[in-house]
Design a protein around this motif. Structure first.
Motif, short mmCIF file in Angstrom:
data_model
loop_
_atom_site.label_atom_id
_atom_site.label_comp_id
_atom_site.label_asym_id
_atom_site.label_seq_id
_atom_site.Cartn_x
_atom_site.Cartn_y
_atom_site.Cartn_z
N PHE A 20 0.94 -1.14 0.06
CA PHE A 20 -0.11 0.05 -0.07
C PHE A 20 0.69 1.09 -0.02
CE2 PHE A 20 -3.72 -2.29 2.51
CZ PHE A 20 -3.80 -3.15 1.60
N ALA A 23 2.49 1.64 -3.43
CA ALA A 23 1.29 2.32 -4.45
C ALA A 23 1.26 3.85 -3.98
CB ALA A 23 -0.02 1.37 -4.02
N ARG A 88 -8.45 1.46 -1.12
CA ARG A 88 -8.70 -0.05 -1.49
C ARG A 88 -9.00 -0.08 -2.97
NH1 ARG A 88 -8.06 -2.76 2.80
NH2 ARG A 88 -8.76 -1.99 4.74
N TYR A 91 -5.55 0.08 -4.88
CA TYR A 91 -4.84 -0.92 -4.71
C TYR A 91 -5.25 -2.18 -5.36
CZ TYR A 91 -3.59 2.08 -0.48
OH TYR A 91 -3.39 3.09 0.11
N SER A 95 -3.36 -4.54 -7.95
CA SER A 95 -3.52 -5.86 -7.93
C SER A 95 -3.78 -6.68 -9.01
CB SER A 95 -4.02 -6.27 -6.60
OG SER A 95 -4.32 -7.58 -6.42
N ASP A 115 -1.74 -9.04 -2.59
CA ASP A 115 -0.37 -8.77 -3.18
C ASP A 115 0.55 -9.78 -3.32
OD1 ASP A 115 0.42 -9.21 -0.49
OD2 ASP A 115 2.00 -7.48 -0.65
#
Ligand code: DCT
Ligand code: CA
Ligand code: CA
Length: 371
Positions: A20, A23, A88, A91, A95, A115
């Motif tokens: 995270f 990112a 989220r 991410y 992902s 991940d």
């Protein structure tokens, strides 16, 4: 040890580094060099909640996932900590793109978390000699399609792959060959084994067991008495690197693929195809063996500067013969080499996908498909 049906397996574990937080760095380059802490704010007051992910700058101050945000702020002192809320959706999109990039390499993937994924590279890498190279290609593919850095561990089973991945972090790549498993594990703290947390680690320590090597010397019966049958057996097998759980893909196999290193770098389609005849033959017999046919054909090229190129097409009908695949590859590689000027390939691969299950075996064109 890692044999299934007599085949030595090559398993990779890919895990995105400080996911995270990385990112966030990705979309805000100005954060470089600062301690980034991604938080789940509980909303009670400004600093209540927990840390979800911290970059390495923040980690160097002792900040860890799971820690109260307040504690993280305290540790970072007057350093300007960057506290960000979890996003989220963003991410999940990264992902998804990561897994999509990795899918090119194998039909057998087990997604463990947002991940992290296990990939069975047995077929694709064709053994441990080619494993390091494929590992580097996995990293590169993820980097190119998302910008993210990840770590890759490769070993004869998931356990070894996972431990190697963790040890190689960040931005790492570690291959543990089957013959090196024992030596690799022996000196590691037992807490580096998956499922051995602080609690189990503490109880083992009381027994004088700190290193994995110490664990191999404990009588298996003692282990099952103290930890119960399931954990005891796990500890016994894991300490020997023999905990060999198969991958449990969430979905059915989606493709068969294989890559080879060319005898010399080449931009000559026929020369490249020559070296793919064996692998194509092989993949076709695997299809037959599993009662499958395919419609999709993909060509993969790795350039001399290690970039990954792919081209694909769909055949008009399900196939399991070599000739249509070779014809498709001929046009795909021709297209790839003419699209990218100056491209010379170091490695070349083939991917058979859009799999269909054959029912009965009547004539070549008489297929009935499921799904
Ligand atoms: N996560 C979380 N809360 C935790 C631990 C993890 O929300 N206590 C989330 C954040 C990232 C994701 O799960 C994956 O976890 P890890 O791979 O363990 O974390 P990471 O931040 O990616 O760290 P590493 O670089 O060690 O992989
Ligand atoms: Ca991670
Ligand atoms: Ca993870």
């Amino acid at each position: 040890m890692a044999e299934r049906g007599g085949r030595l397996r090559v398993i990779a574990c890919v895990d995105i580094d400080y996911f995270f937080a990385q990112a966030e760095e990705l979309r805000r380059p100005e954060l470089a060099g600062r301690p980034v802490v991604v938080c789940v704010f509980s909303g009670r007051d400004e600093l209540s909640g927990a840390v979800a992910s911290a970059n390495y700058v923040a980690r160097s101050f002792g900040v860890k996932a799971g820690m109260p945000i307040r504690e993280a702020v305290r540790r970072l002192g007057e350093k300007e900590a960057v506290l960000l809320p979890v996003d989220r959706q963003y991410y999940l999109e990264l992902s998804r793109r990561t897994f999509e990039a990795l899918e090119r390499f194998s039909g057998v993937m087990e997604v463990v978390s947002v991940d992290e994924v296990f990939i069975d590279l047995t077929e694709f890498a064709g053994g441990f000699d080619g494993a390091a190279e494929v590992g580097a290609e996995l990293k590169r593919a993820v980097r190119e399609s998302t910008g993210l850095r990840c770590s890759v561990g490769i070993g004869p089973n998931k356990l070894i792959a996972k431990v190697a991945c963790d040890r190689s972090k960040p931005d790492g790549l570690m291959v543990v060959r089957p013959e090196d498993v024992e030596r690799f594990l022996e000196g590691l703290p037992v807490t580096e084994l998956p499922f051995v947390g602080r609690k189990v680690g503490g109880r083992l320590k009381e027994m004088g067991v700190e290193k994995v090597g110490d664990l191999t010397k404990v009588d298996p019966q003692v282990l099952t008495e103290r930890f119960g049958r399931s954990l005891g057996t796990y500890l016994y097998l894991a300490s020997r690197g023999r905990y060999d759980e198969p991958l449990s893909p969430r979905t059915e196999r989606k493709q068969f693929s294989r890559i080879v290193t060319l005898k010399r770098d080449s931009a000559d389609v026929e020369e490249i195809l020559q070296q793919l005849l064996g692998p194509v033959e092989d993949l076709c017999s695997r299809l037959v063996g599993e009662g499958l046919a395919h419609k999709g054909v993909g060509a993969i090229g790795i350039s001399t500067d290690l970039k990954v190129y792919s081209r694909s097409l769909t055949l008009p009908r399900p196939n399991r013969e070599r000739a249509p695949v070779v014809r498709a590859l001929r046009s795909l590689f021709a297209e790839m080499l003419s699209d990218v000027s100056g491209l010379r390939l170091r490695r070349a691969g083939v991917r058979l996908y859009e799999l269909v299950r054959m029912r009965g075996q009547r004539t070549l064109t008489d297929f009935s498909t499921e799904t």
